[in-house]
Every structure is written in structure tokens, then in C-alpha cells.
Design a protein around this motif. Structure first.
Motif, PDB file in Angstrom:
ATOM      1  N   LEU A 181       4.457  -6.629  -9.453  1.00 53.94           N
ATOM      2  CA  LEU A 181       4.155  -5.145  -9.043  1.00 53.94           C
ATOM      3  C   LEU A 181       5.386  -4.531  -9.421  1.00 53.94           C
ATOM      4  CD1 LEU A 181       1.889  -4.913  -6.011  1.00 53.94           C
ATOM      5  CD2 LEU A 181       1.375  -4.598  -8.480  1.00 53.94           C
ATOM      6  N   MET A 182       6.801  -5.189  -9.124  1.00 53.14           N
ATOM      7  CA  MET A 182       7.729  -4.576  -9.286  1.00 53.14           C
ATOM      8  C   MET A 182       8.391  -4.687 -11.009  1.00 53.14           C
ATOM      9  SD  MET A 182      10.130  -5.555  -6.214  1.00 53.14           S
ATOM     10  CE  MET A 182      11.687  -4.838  -6.667  1.00 53.14           C
ATOM     11  N   GLY A 183       7.632  -5.653 -11.677  1.00 56.46           N
ATOM     12  CA  GLY A 183       7.922  -5.830 -12.931  1.00 56.46           C
ATOM     13  C   GLY A 183       8.674  -6.711 -13.241  1.00 56.46           C
ATOM     14  N   ASN A 184       9.189  -7.709 -12.165  1.00 52.45           N
ATOM     15  CA  ASN A 184       9.908  -8.920 -12.146  1.00 52.45           C
ATOM     16  C   ASN A 184       9.348 -10.108 -12.555  1.00 52.45           C
ATOM     17  OD1 ASN A 184      11.772 -11.043 -12.062  1.00 52.45           O
ATOM     18  ND2 ASN A 184      13.044  -9.708 -10.476  1.00 52.45           N
ATOM     19  N   LYS A 185       8.778 -10.460 -13.815  1.00 53.10           N
ATOM     20  CA  LYS A 185       8.100 -11.241 -14.343  1.00 53.10           C
ATOM     21  C   LYS A 185       8.500 -12.701 -14.119  1.00 53.10           C
ATOM     22  CE  LYS A 185       5.339  -8.408 -16.048  1.00 53.10           C
ATOM     23  NZ  LYS A 185       4.148  -7.747 -15.261  1.00 53.10           N
ATOM     24  N   GLU A 186       9.736 -12.830 -14.050  1.00 52.97           N
ATOM     25  CA  GLU A 186      10.535 -14.255 -14.105  1.00 52.97           C
ATOM     26  C   GLU A 186      10.543 -14.625 -12.514  1.00 52.97           C
ATOM     27  OE1 GLU A 186      15.221 -15.914 -13.909  1.00 52.97           O
ATOM     28  OE2 GLU A 186      14.595 -14.485 -15.548  1.00 52.97           O
ATOM     29  N   LEU A 187      10.615 -13.854 -11.565  1.00 52.14           N
ATOM     30  CA  LEU A 187      10.426 -14.086 -10.168  1.00 52.14           C
ATOM     31  C   LEU A 187       8.881 -14.529  -9.880  1.00 52.14           C
ATOM     32  CD1 LEU A 187      13.249 -12.193  -8.109  1.00 52.14           C
ATOM     33  CD2 LEU A 187      13.139 -14.679  -8.410  1.00 52.14           C
ATOM     34  N   ASP A 226       0.791  -1.138   0.055  1.00 52.71           N
ATOM     35  CA  ASP A 226       0.156  -0.143   0.133  1.00 52.71           C
ATOM     36  C   ASP A 226       1.012   1.222   0.036  1.00 52.71           C
ATOM     37  OD1 ASP A 226      -2.213  -1.319   0.089  1.00 52.71           O
ATOM     38  OD2 ASP A 226      -2.866  -1.357   1.999  1.00 52.71           O
ATOM     39  N   LYS A 227       1.997   1.121   0.601  1.00 50.11           N
ATOM     40  CA  LYS A 227       3.038   2.368   0.561  1.00 50.11           C
ATOM     41  C   LYS A 227       3.996   2.417  -0.702  1.00 50.11           C
ATOM     42  CE  LYS A 227       5.035   3.469   4.153  1.00 50.11           C
ATOM     43  NZ  LYS A 227       5.739   3.902   5.379  1.00 50.11           N
ATOM     44  N   LYS A 228       3.570   1.396  -1.434  1.00 51.56           N
ATOM     45  CA  LYS A 228       4.440   1.130  -2.679  1.00 51.56           C
ATOM     46  C   LYS A 228       6.162   0.774  -2.403  1.00 51.56           C
ATOM     47  CE  LYS A 228       1.349   2.947  -5.646  1.00 51.56           C
ATOM     48  NZ  LYS A 228       0.232   2.198  -5.344  1.00 51.56           N
ATOM     49  N   ASP A 229       6.287   0.266  -1.120  1.00 54.48           N
ATOM     50  CA  ASP A 229       7.712  -0.076  -0.663  1.00 54.48           C
ATOM     51  C   ASP A 229       7.576  -1.699  -1.086  1.00 54.48           C
ATOM     52  OD1 ASP A 229      10.001  -0.718   0.557  1.00 54.48           O
ATOM     53  OD2 ASP A 229       9.587   0.481   2.113  1.00 54.48           O
ATOM     54  N   TYR A 230       8.030  -2.038  -2.201  1.00 57.63           N
ATOM     55  CA  TYR A 230       7.803  -3.425  -2.819  1.00 57.63           C
ATOM     56  C   TYR A 230       8.918  -4.108  -2.361  1.00 57.63           C
ATOM     57  CZ  TYR A 230       4.220  -1.450  -5.854  1.00 57.63           C
ATOM     58  OH  TYR A 230       3.372  -0.657  -6.310  1.00 57.63           O
ATOM     59  N   GLN A 231      10.325  -3.611  -1.833  1.00 53.52           N
ATOM     60  CA  GLN A 231      11.117  -4.280  -1.151  1.00 53.52           C
ATOM     61  C   GLN A 231      10.969  -4.821  -0.007  1.00 53.52           C
ATOM     62  OE1 GLN A 231      13.754  -5.381  -3.440  1.00 53.52           O
ATOM     63  NE2 GLN A 231      14.048  -6.682  -1.758  1.00 53.52           N
ATOM     64  N   TYR A 263       3.969 -17.611  -1.065  1.00 54.26           N
ATOM     65  CA  TYR A 263       4.528 -17.651  -2.385  1.00 54.26           C
ATOM     66  C   TYR A 263       3.566 -16.728  -3.450  1.00 54.26           C
ATOM     67  CZ  TYR A 263       7.275 -21.451  -0.157  1.00 54.26           C
ATOM     68  OH  TYR A 263       8.048 -22.375   0.562  1.00 54.26           O
ATOM     69  N   SER A 264       2.474 -17.009  -3.190  1.00 51.27           N
ATOM     70  CA  SER A 264       1.500 -16.378  -4.265  1.00 51.27           C
ATOM     71  C   SER A 264       1.640 -14.702  -4.018  1.00 51.27           C
ATOM     72  CB  SER A 264       0.059 -16.637  -4.081  1.00 51.27           C
ATOM     73  OG  SER A 264      -0.553 -16.446  -2.888  1.00 51.27           O
ATOM     74  N   ASP A 265       1.565 -14.436  -2.483  1.00 52.39           N
ATOM     75  CA  ASP A 265       1.890 -13.083  -2.236  1.00 52.39           C
ATOM     76  C   ASP A 265       3.376 -12.437  -2.864  1.00 52.39           C
ATOM     77  OD1 ASP A 265      -0.236 -13.102  -0.791  1.00 52.39           O
ATOM     78  OD2 ASP A 265       0.657 -13.246   1.177  1.00 52.39           O
ATOM     79  N   LEU A 266       4.452 -13.262  -2.904  1.00 50.14           N
ATOM     80  CA  LEU A 266       5.607 -13.037  -3.317  1.00 50.14           C
ATOM     81  C   LEU A 266       5.667 -12.656  -4.826  1.00 50.14           C
ATOM     82  CD1 LEU A 266       8.434 -14.922  -1.589  1.00 50.14           C
ATOM     83  CD2 LEU A 266       8.355 -12.615  -2.178  1.00 50.14           C
ATOM     84  N   ALA A 267       4.734 -13.753  -5.535  1.00 52.72           N
ATOM     85  CA  ALA A 267       4.463 -13.491  -6.868  1.00 52.72           C
ATOM     86  C   ALA A 267       3.903 -12.358  -7.271  1.00 52.72           C
ATOM     87  CB  ALA A 267       3.413 -14.686  -7.270  1.00 52.72           C
TER      88      ALA A 267
END
Length: 163
Positions: free
Chosen positions: A138-144, A104-109, A129-133
Motif C-alpha cells: 500500500l505504501m508502494g514499497n514493492k521490495e519490502l 483504515d486510517k491510511k496511517d501505514y507507518q 509477514y503477509s500483513d507487512l507485505a
């Protein structure tokens, strides 16, 4: 007749001695087993008390996790969840909830760090795992994102409805 009587007395005496020895051995065995049971009773009592204390801590933490569900401000929500973490870090859904507050804070890391903690505490729960996906998506890392999505699906095929 006297020798038969002597033999019988000797046999009876020997049997009495054997019975007495068996009785003493039985008493020793009973005492040893009683001591073991007493020790086991003490261990069970300590385990009961430890479990009771842990349950109370878990309940306190869970009250804060549940309270965070109705909080809109992500900073307040994170504060509540950090309090819960300080009380009982293994509380169910703690890190998943904290991760979404960071999203919600856009602090994806930080969200990703929280979801990794969720997995560490509950490696068989597909939610982490689904939350990490989702966070990696959201970060644009489609592979991970795809890697963690597949892991969630391996654990529970029903998670396909989450994506």
C-alpha cells in the motif's frame, strides 16, 4: 561350643547394626525426598496460580480484540485494541487487528509498527509477514512487500491464497 555361639552372637549383632544403619539411611533419604517433593508441590501450585491469572488476563484482552472486529470506526477500534494491549500484550491477533485499523486510517507507518509487533510475539505465524507485505504494498514499497511475502510463503505455502 561357646566360641561358635559367640561368633554367631557377634554376627547377629553386626547384622542388626547394619540393618539399623540401613534403616536410618533409608529414613534420611525418605525425608530428603519428601522435602524435595513438598518444594516441588509448592512450585507447581505457584505455577498453576500464575497460569490461571495469565489465562484470565488473556481472556479479558481477547474479549476486547473480538469486540473490535465488529467496530467500524477505526479510532474506536484502536481504542479497544489499546485497552487489550494494556491488559495482555501477547493476545492473539491483537497487533494484526490494530495494524488493519491503522490501514483504515491510511496511517501505514503505524500499521507497519503493529505488524512488526505481531511478528515479535508470533515469529512463526505467517499472518504478520503477509500483513507487512500488504502494508508495504500500500505504501508502494514493492521490495519490502515482496520480502515479507516470501517470508510468509516460507512459513506456510498456503499463504499464497492470501495474496
Amino acid at each position: 561350643m561357646s566360641s561358635i555361639w559367640s561368633l554367631t552372637n557377634a554376627t547377629i549383632t553386626l547384622l542388626n547394626v547394619i540393618v539399623a544403619v540401613i534403616g536410618v539411611l533409608f529414613l534420611v533419604f525418605a525425608y530428603v525426598e519428601y522435602t524435595k517433593l513438598k518444594g516441588l508441590e509448592d512450585k507447581i501450585g505457584k505455577l498453576f496460580n500464575k497460569t490461571k491469572e495469565e489465562m484470565e488476563l488473556m481472556q479479558k484482552a481477547m474479549h476486547k480484540v473480538i469486540a473490535s472486529y465488529s467496530v467500524k470506526d477505526p479510532d474506536v477500534k484502536i481504542g479497544l485494541l489499546k485497552e487489550a494491549e494494556s491488559i495482555y500484550p501477547q493476545a492473539y491477533n491483537l497487533y494484526n487487528s490494530m495494524g488493519y485499523a491503522y490501514i483504515d486510517k491510511k496511517d501505514y507507518q503505524k500499521a507497519i509498527e503493529c505488524f512488526h509487533k505481531a511478528i515479535r510475539y508470533r515469529p512463526d505465524d505467517p499472518a504478520g509477514y503477509s500483513d507487512l507485505a500488504y502494508a508495504y504494498h500500500l505504501m508502494g514499497n514493492k521490495e519490502l512487500s515482496e520480502e515479507y511475502k516470501q517470508k510468509a510463503l516460507e512459513l506456510d505455502p498456503q499463504t499464497r491464497f492470501w495474496f
